[in-house]
Scaffold this motif. Structure first.
Motif, PDB file in Angstrom:
ATOM      1  N   SER A   1      22.109 127.059  36.103  1.00 16.17           N
ATOM      2  CA  SER A   1      20.926 127.302  36.926  1.00 16.17           C
ATOM      3  C   SER A   1      20.106 128.477  36.406  1.00 16.17           C
ATOM      4  N   GLU A   2      20.786 129.524  35.990  1.00 14.25           N
ATOM      5  CA  GLU A   2      20.084 130.690  35.451  1.00 14.25           C
ATOM      6  C   GLU A   2      19.294 130.316  34.196  1.00 14.25           C
ATOM      7  N   LEU A   3      19.904 129.510  33.329  1.00 16.69           N
ATOM      8  CA  LEU A   3      19.227 129.086  32.097  1.00 16.69           C
ATOM      9  C   LEU A   3      18.047 128.165  32.392  1.00 16.69           C
ATOM     10  N   MET A   4      18.085 127.486  33.540  1.00 16.07           N
ATOM     11  CA  MET A   4      16.983 126.614  33.962  1.00 16.07           C
ATOM     12  C   MET A   4      15.968 127.374  34.831  1.00 16.07           C
ATOM     13  N   ASN A   5      16.151 128.707  34.936  1.00 16.44           N
ATOM     14  CA  ASN A   5      15.280 129.533  35.784  1.00 16.44           C
ATOM     15  C   ASN A   5      15.217 129.033  37.221  1.00 16.44           C
ATOM     16  N   ASP A   6      16.367 128.525  37.699  1.00 17.71           N
ATOM     17  CA  ASP A   6      16.484 128.016  39.072  1.00 17.71           C
ATOM     18  C   ASP A   6      15.508 126.874  39.337  1.00 17.71           C
ATOM     19  N   ASN A   7      15.182 126.145  38.279  1.00 20.20           N
ATOM     20  CA  ASN A   7      14.253 125.016  38.357  1.00 20.20           C
ATOM     21  C   ASN A   7      15.048 123.730  38.160  1.00 20.20           C
ATOM     22  N   GLY A   8      14.449 122.579  38.457  1.00 19.14           N
ATOM     23  CA  GLY A   8      15.176 121.321  38.312  1.00 19.14           C
ATOM     24  C   GLY A   8      16.278 121.219  39.338  1.00 19.14           C
ATOM     25  N   MET A   9      17.346 120.473  39.014  1.00 19.74           N
ATOM     26  CA  MET A   9      18.438 120.281  39.969  1.00 19.74           C
ATOM     27  C   MET A   9      19.783 120.327  39.263  1.00 19.74           C
ATOM     28  N   VAL A  10      20.695 121.092  39.839  1.00 16.10           N
ATOM     29  CA  VAL A  10      22.082 121.121  39.390  1.00 16.10           C
ATOM     30  C   VAL A  10      22.928 120.599  40.541  1.00 16.10           C
ATOM     31  N   ARG A  11      23.682 119.547  40.288  1.00 20.91           N
ATOM     32  CA  ARG A  11      24.499 118.933  41.335  1.00 20.91           C
ATOM     33  C   ARG A  11      25.968 119.270  41.068  1.00 20.91           C
ATOM     34  N   ALA A  12      26.535 120.085  41.954  1.00 15.42           N
ATOM     35  CA  ALA A  12      27.905 120.560  41.797  1.00 15.42           C
ATOM     36  C   ALA A  12      28.874 119.668  42.563  1.00 15.42           C
ATOM     37  N   PHE A  13      29.895 119.184  41.857  1.00 16.64           N
ATOM     38  CA  PHE A  13      30.914 118.339  42.476  1.00 16.64           C
ATOM     39  C   PHE A  13      32.291 118.943  42.231  1.00 16.64           C
ATOM     40  N   ASP A  14      33.188 118.692  43.150  1.00 17.81           N
ATOM     41  CA  ASP A  14      34.587 119.068  42.945  1.00 17.81           C
ATOM     42  C   ASP A  14      35.448 118.170  43.817  1.00 17.81           C
ATOM     43  N   ILE A  15      36.662 117.909  43.359  1.00 20.68           N
ATOM     44  CA  ILE A  15      37.563 117.035  44.106  1.00 20.68           C
ATOM     45  C   ILE A  15      38.080 117.722  45.368  1.00 20.68           C
ATOM     46  N   HIS A  16      38.065 119.052  45.379  1.00 18.09           N
ATOM     47  CA  HIS A  16      38.535 119.814  46.532  1.00 18.09           C
ATOM     48  C   HIS A  16      37.334 120.412  47.269  1.00 18.09           C
ATOM     49  N   GLU A  17      37.091 119.911  48.484  1.00 17.38           N
ATOM     50  CA  GLU A  17      35.908 120.361  49.220  1.00 17.38           C
ATOM     51  C   GLU A  17      35.932 121.859  49.517  1.00 17.38           C
ATOM     52  N   ASN A  18      37.132 122.398  49.794  1.00 17.22           N
ATOM     53  CA  ASN A  18      37.215 123.826  50.118  1.00 17.22           C
ATOM     54  C   ASN A  18      36.809 124.706  48.928  1.00 17.22           C
ATOM     55  N   LYS A  19      36.996 124.195  47.704  1.00 19.44           N
ATOM     56  CA  LYS A  19      36.626 124.980  46.525  1.00 19.44           C
ATOM     57  C   LYS A  19      35.115 125.032  46.306  1.00 19.44           C
ATOM     58  N   LEU A  20      34.400 124.073  46.891  1.00 11.80           N
ATOM     59  CA  LEU A  20      32.940 124.094  46.760  1.00 11.80           C
ATOM     60  C   LEU A  20      32.337 125.327  47.434  1.00 11.80           C
ATOM     61  N   SER A  21      33.052 125.885  48.427  1.00 11.91           N
ATOM     62  CA  SER A  21      32.554 127.093  49.085  1.00 11.91           C
ATOM     63  C   SER A  21      32.506 128.260  48.105  1.00 11.91           C
ATOM     64  N   LEU A  22      33.399 128.257  47.104  1.00 13.13           N
ATOM     65  CA  LEU A  22      33.376 129.293  46.073  1.00 13.13           C
ATOM     66  C   LEU A  22      32.091 129.212  45.260  1.00 13.13           C
ATOM     67  N   VAL A  23      31.692 127.974  44.933  1.00 12.45           N
ATOM     68  CA  VAL A  23      30.453 127.770  44.177  1.00 12.45           C
ATOM     69  C   VAL A  23      29.256 128.209  45.018  1.00 12.45           C
ATOM     70  N   LYS A  24      29.255 127.812  46.296  1.00 18.05           N
ATOM     71  CA  LYS A  24      28.158 128.182  47.200  1.00 18.05           C
ATOM     72  C   LYS A  24      28.027 129.694  47.318  1.00 18.05           C
ATOM     73  N   ASN A  25      29.152 130.362  47.494  1.00 14.16           N
ATOM     74  CA  ASN A  25      29.126 131.818  47.656  1.00 14.16           C
ATOM     75  C   ASN A  25      28.621 132.515  46.399  1.00 14.16           C
ATOM     76  N   ASN A  26      29.049 132.013  45.242  1.00 18.39           N
ATOM     77  CA  ASN A  26      28.568 132.573  43.977  1.00 18.39           C
ATOM     78  C   ASN A  26      27.064 132.384  43.840  1.00 18.39           C
ATOM     79  N   ALA A  27      26.608 131.180  44.135  1.00 18.50           N
ATOM     80  CA  ALA A  27      25.176 130.877  43.996  1.00 18.50           C
ATOM     81  C   ALA A  27      24.337 131.717  44.963  1.00 18.50           C
TER      82      ALA A  27
END
Length: 443
Positions: free
Chosen positions: A270-296
């Motif tokens: 996302s940083e390299l795209m200057n927060d433009n376009g779309m990045v779709r984050a997937f993971d098999i463990h739903e609880n781990k997606l909260s880590l991605v959300k918090n980082n973002a």
């Protein structure tokens, strides 16, 4: 010092007996403690060192225990392990102090009998400091003992990389890892972050290979630093920092990250795209997606969506839509042993073989999401060729609509530019062991 030594034994017990993760349990214990920084540093040193050199320590202990290490209480065994580590590998800890503390812990928390056993074993070891514990005629046994790796792993590295390079790998995997941070270009410049860290009293230097990287040589926990809390920097190994730039993303791209947690590579895209376009984050463990959300959220990134999904199962809605797909696949993790030394002992050859099917299932499925002209980026944090180059060779035969594109990051001593165009990064002080391959859909 008994309390800090007791904490070391408790943590090692959790890691080796209860299969806890070293980085997580150590962080949790130290964050809840009121130890001074120097004591926290010593505890960290003893815990990681004991885990790192467990094979060597157990080989030594086996020669002083009548029935070997299997017949001994695990807590007593871990008292002995931490003491042997201090005596053999820590010059700053006097031998008598290591022995006395170990004996007292055994007496207070186990029994008088246990304390006598601990005392006898340690004093017997001290009387034989020059003893050799392996067959001098066997290079494999020497490598196993000196670098503390199981034989199957040493033999695998020798088979794949040869003797000289294998020893470099073993040495690299035992290095104390540097802490590196990635500067977030969305919230400031590299020079600004570098200057501010210096002002906060950190001993830092420019990254080993990545232009976004800053190496933290000395300073307080970076996660408590205002720069981190404000999202101007984030912790990431330099090997992992190479992944997102290797994709070649542009503003407006649609990028799928199929194994996104905890989100270091996702947010870098996302940083390299200057927060433009779309990045779709997937993971098999739903609880781990909260880590991605918090980082973002901390980094101020808004172009990421989050969904639970199995990367190996086809999703019709994603067919042929992506400009780029990242698959940082589950792997044996043999490249990150310097950060998680318990991997030396939790992996086995059968498990390594089993994971290859999962990796190929993910590769096969991910290929269906890449549009013509798009990129499939494959990466792992292992240096096992069967999970890396062999998987790429298999994929190119099975999916001729893809071709490999050569990657180049500079002439670094620990980089191997493979014949098929992929790159293997060998572990050293600055970087984890890693593998990256860029595949282009040509039709």
């Amino acid at each position: 010092m008994e309390k800090s030594r007791k904490v070391c034994v408790d943590i090692v017990e959790q890691i080796l007996t209860q299969n806890a993760y070293s980085n997580i349990v150590l962080r949790n214990v130290l964050n809840k403690s009121n130890f001074e920084d120097k004591d926290k540093s010593l505890i960290t040193e003893i815990v990681y060192g004991t885990i790192k050199y467990k094979y060597t320590i157990d080989t030594i202990l086996s020669s002083y225990l009548k029935n070997g290490i299997k017949g001994i209480d695990t807590y007593v065994l871990n008292i002995l392990r931490t003491a042997i580590y201090q005596i053999r590998f820590l010059d700053k800890v006097p031998n008598f102090a290591a022995v006395n503390e170990a004996v007292e812990i055994a007496k207070k928390y186990k029994s008088v009998g246990a304390s006598k056993l601990v005392n006898g074993v340690l004093r017997n070891y001290l009387r034989n400091l020059d003893k050799v514990y392996y067959n001098k005629g066997s290079i494999v046994e020497a490598l196993c003992f000196n670098y503390s790796f199981d034989k199957w792993l040493v033999k695998m590295f020798i088979d794949q990389y040869g003797m000289q390079r294998s020893e470099e790998i073993l040495k690299g995997l035992n290095e104390k890892p540097a802490v590196t941070v990635r500067v977030n270009n969305l919230k400031g410049t590299y020079d600004e972050a570098f200057k501010t860290l210096c002002e906060y009293g950190y001993n830092i230097e420019e990254g080993y290979v990545c232009p976004e990287a800053i190496i933290i040589n000395k300073g307080k926990s970076i996660e408590n630093n205002p720069l981190f809390r404000e999202g101007k920097i984030t912790v990431q190994d330099e090997s992992a920092m190479l992944v997102a730039p290797s994709i070649g993303v542009k503003e407006g791209f649609q990028v799928l990250d199929l194994c996104s947690a905890p989100g270091g590579k996702t947010t870098h895209i996302s940083e390299l795209m200057n927060d433009n376009g779309m990045v779709r984050a997937f993971d098999i463990h739903e609880n781990k997606l909260s880590l991605v959300k918090n980082n973002a959220k901390r980094l101020g990134i808004k172009n990421i969506t989050y969904n639970k999904m199995d990367a190996a199962i086809f999703n019709k809605d994603l067919e042929d839509i992506a400009d780029a797909v990242l698959i940082d696949v589950p792997c044996s993790g043999l490249g990150i042993i310097r950060k998680k030394p318990e991997i030396k002992y939790t992996k086995e050859i059968k498990g390594v073989k089993d994971i290859i099917k999962i990796q190929r299932d993910i590769m096969s499925n991910a290929s269906r999401y890449v549009k013509v002209g798009g990129v499939l980026l494959y990466s792992t944090c292992t240096i096992n060729k069967k999970e890396n180059e062999d998987n790429i060779e298999w994929f190119l035969k099975e999916f001729p609509q893809f071709s490999i594109e050569k990657l180049y990051y500079g002439n670094m001593k620990n980089f191997i530019y493979n014949d098929n165009g992929s790159v293997t990064i060998l572990p050293n002080k600055y970087m984890d062991g890693f593998f990256i391959s860029r595949l282009r859909r040509i039709r």
